[in-house]
Scaffold this motif. Structure first.
Motif, PDB file in Angstrom:
ATOM      1  N   THR A  91      19.525   4.420  10.704  1.00  0.00           N
ATOM      2  CA  THR A  91      19.840   5.464   9.727  1.00  0.00           C
ATOM      3  C   THR A  91      20.423   4.886   8.449  1.00  0.00           C
ATOM      4  O   THR A  91      20.912   5.621   7.609  1.00  0.00           O
ATOM      5  N   MET A  92      20.361   3.581   8.292  1.00  0.00           N
ATOM      6  CA  MET A  92      20.946   2.915   7.141  1.00  0.00           C
ATOM      7  C   MET A  92      19.855   2.404   6.204  1.00  0.00           C
ATOM      8  O   MET A  92      18.914   1.763   6.642  1.00  0.00           O
ATOM      9  N   GLU A  93      19.990   2.715   4.916  1.00  0.00           N
ATOM     10  CA  GLU A  93      19.088   2.182   3.903  1.00  0.00           C
ATOM     11  C   GLU A  93      19.724   0.938   3.284  1.00  0.00           C
ATOM     12  O   GLU A  93      20.919   0.910   3.021  1.00  0.00           O
ATOM     13  N   HIS A  94      18.902  -0.060   3.010  1.00  0.00           N
ATOM     14  CA  HIS A  94      19.381  -1.294   2.389  1.00  0.00           C
ATOM     15  C   HIS A  94      18.685  -1.480   1.043  1.00  0.00           C
ATOM     16  O   HIS A  94      17.454  -1.473   0.970  1.00  0.00           O
ATOM     17  N   LEU A 107      28.155   5.222   1.400  1.00  0.00           N
ATOM     18  CA  LEU A 107      27.744   4.157   0.498  1.00  0.00           C
ATOM     19  C   LEU A 107      28.703   2.967   0.580  1.00  0.00           C
ATOM     20  O   LEU A 107      29.913   3.118   0.442  1.00  0.00           O
ATOM     21  N   VAL A 108      28.118   1.782   0.797  1.00  0.00           N
ATOM     22  CA  VAL A 108      28.835   0.516   0.735  1.00  0.00           C
ATOM     23  C   VAL A 108      28.140  -0.338  -0.313  1.00  0.00           C
ATOM     24  O   VAL A 108      26.913  -0.444  -0.334  1.00  0.00           O
ATOM     25  N   LYS A 147      23.913   4.144   2.949  1.00  0.00           N
ATOM     26  CA  LYS A 147      23.230   3.136   2.163  1.00  0.00           C
ATOM     27  C   LYS A 147      24.133   1.922   1.978  1.00  0.00           C
ATOM     28  O   LYS A 147      25.343   2.062   1.827  1.00  0.00           O
ATOM     29  N   VAL A 148      23.500   0.762   1.972  1.00  0.00           N
ATOM     30  CA  VAL A 148      24.178  -0.481   1.614  1.00  0.00           C
ATOM     31  C   VAL A 148      23.467  -1.040   0.396  1.00  0.00           C
ATOM     32  O   VAL A 148      22.253  -1.269   0.419  1.00  0.00           O
ATOM     33  N   VAL A 149      24.218  -1.231  -0.686  1.00  0.00           N
ATOM     34  CA  VAL A 149      23.662  -1.698  -1.951  1.00  0.00           C
ATOM     35  C   VAL A 149      24.283  -3.048  -2.281  1.00  0.00           C
ATOM     36  O   VAL A 149      25.501  -3.208  -2.211  1.00  0.00           O
ATOM     37  N   ILE A 174      16.903  -7.918   7.828  1.00  0.00           N
ATOM     38  CA  ILE A 174      16.842  -6.759   6.929  1.00  0.00           C
ATOM     39  C   ILE A 174      15.696  -6.925   5.947  1.00  0.00           C
ATOM     40  O   ILE A 174      15.487  -8.005   5.387  1.00  0.00           O
ATOM     41  N   ARG A 175      14.959  -5.847   5.724  1.00  0.00           N
ATOM     42  CA  ARG A 175      13.952  -5.792   4.672  1.00  0.00           C
ATOM     43  C   ARG A 175      14.398  -4.749   3.654  1.00  0.00           C
ATOM     44  O   ARG A 175      14.084  -3.564   3.769  1.00  0.00           O
TER      45      ARG A 175
END
Length: 465
Positions: free
Chosen positions: A251-254, A346-347, A374-376, A396-397
């Motif tokens: 469930t995390m976007e990178h 958000l991180v 999300k991780v930015v 991670i992609r």
């Protein structure tokens, strides 16, 4: 060796023979999908009622896979990322198997070792309602707080101790704590303890714990040092993995945002000004303090968290962030483990970490317990190759995007906006000299005034606690 006797409150508990025959499952088995409820996993009724009252009704995979085995007294080796439900996976069986016993002064019966003060306090808060209903006393032993008070809590008697290795080693050395009655020993975030240089202290502590008891070890990765702990202190453990060693939360976007070097802190400032909370990571205490001051100059409610802060200051800052009084928490890796903040979506890595495990644990502050996030990571041109290698090592992609401050694409991804509280000459677009810039030297009068204000704030924090 001695076997652990069945404990009152653990239905179906069987002796744990640490010299027993080989198990059928020598390798890591993937955990099954979580069972529908906790009923049927072997927990006593009083715990089930408490869990239902707290809204804890559906076990996570690591809990469903390990609870029956841990309640039966077997050693468990669990591989699971942060936020996967490990605390209850080891905490509930530890409490159940300790219930009905009474600790003597200075002699706890169960021990949880964790790498950081924040994680120790989080584990204590998570287990407190269950310990209370089972009539168990807990003590949290961490640096940065009064050793005398912690020694007094041990003297009064505590069945369960949650501790960081350094503080526990000190108390054992002072003979304020004896580990010769510990029957259940837990290592949480074992890889982090090894990475932080605690392996000698951990092994020394485990050598004080008598053989024949139960060992529960949980770690995000199983590298060489963790394998050494497993080989030396666990007896044919049940091995469970709820995700791959490099797995990311689904469930995390990178996102990797390519930015110009001169624009990086303007981009970070606009992200910090978004609606909602954000956790931002930088590499050093000095960088954290400098950037936090910059955000405050731009009218953003930001606060710093790092090891240079006292424990009361750190606790107060985290409480403010959780309540929303502070919307931006700027931190070093001290916050990458053990900090649970609900609905943190958000991180931001203002400065990219240098290690894949650090990336995963920073990112693990969001998308916890099935929530999305999300991780930015902000990356300048010269960092692109190193960050690409880091992402590959982490499994991670990421989505890669070129952005500039003020652009709609930056807002779409992060919710960034120009700081509303800044003065005209203090917008997110104004030049920022960077983290290497030296602060303007204070004159003596200004320095004395600043120190007096800091002392007053510290006194207010202590009084509020």
């Amino acid at each position: 060796m001695n076997a652990t006797p069945p404990v009152s409150g653990a239905p179906g508990a069987r002796p744990h023979d640490r010299a027993g025959s080989r198990r059928d499952e020598p390798g890591a088995a993937d955990a099954p999908a979580a069972a529908g409820t906790f009923e049927g996993l072997g927990l006593p009724e009083e715990l089930l009622r408490t869990m239902t009252g707290l809204g804890v009704t559906e076990p996570f995979p690591i809990q469903a896979a390990t609870l029956p085995e841990a309640l039966a007294g077997r050693d468990v080796l669990g591989r699971a990322q942060t936020g996967s439900g490990k605390t209850l996976a080891f905490g509930l069986p530890m409490l159940v198997r300790t219930a009905g016993q009474r600790a003597e002064a200075k002699r706890p019966l169960a021990l949880v070792l964790v790498p950081t003060r924040e994680l120790a306090q989080q584990v204590g808060l998570a287990l407190e309602p269950y310990a209370k209903v089972l009539g168990l006393r807990m003590a949290t032993l961490v640096g940065g707080l009064s050793m005398g008070r912690q020694a007094a809590a041990l003297k009064e008697g505590a069945e369960v101790v949650i501790a960081t290795p350094g503080r526990l080693t000190d108390l054992v050395g002072r003979r304020d704590c004896h580990l010769d009655r510990v029957r259940t020993a837990v290592l949480d975030e074992a890889d982090q303890m090894c990475d932080m240089g605690f392996l000698p202290q951990v092994t020394e502590i485990l050598d004080h714990v008598p053989p024949g008891g139960q060992r529960l070890l949980f770690s995000a990765t199983l590298d060489r040092n963790v394998e050494r702990l497993v080989a030396g202190y666990l007896a044919e453990p049940v091995t469970v993995s709820v995700d791959h060693a490099k797995a990311a939360v689904t469930t995390m976007e990178h996102h990797v945002l390519h930015v110009h070097g001169a624009d990086r802190f303007a981009v970070a400032t606009e992200i910090a000004a978004r609606d909602g909370r954000v956790l931002m990571f930088l590499g050093t205490k000095a960088a954290v303090d400098t950037f936090t001051r910059h955000l405050r100059d731009n009218g953003i409610r930001a606060s710093a968290l790092h090891s240079g802060k006292s424990q009361p200051q750190r606790s107060h800052t985290l409480d403010q962030f959780k309540r929303g009084d502070v919307t931006v928490l700027v931190a070093t890796n001290v916050a990458a483990r053990g900090i649970h903040v609900d609905e943190l979506d958000l991180v931001v890595n203002v400065e990219a970490p240098t290690d894949a495990k650090d990336y995963l644990h920073r990112g693990g502050r969001t998308a916890r317990a099935g929530e999305s996030g999300k991780v930015v990571t902000l990356v300048t041109h010269g960092q692109r190759q190193d960050v690409a290698k880091l992402m590959s090592a982490a499994g991670i992609r990421p989505t890669v995007t070129q952005v500039r401050s003020g652009e709609a694409e930056l807002t779409r991804i992060t919710g960034a906006r120009r700081p509303a509280g800044a003065k005209p000459e203090q917008t997110g677009r104004r030049p920022f000299r960077g983290l290497g810039a030296q602060p303007k030297k204070e004159n003596r009068k200004a320095a004395e005034a600043r120190k007096a204000a800091e002392a007053r704030r510290a006194a207010q924090v202590r009084k509020s606690r």
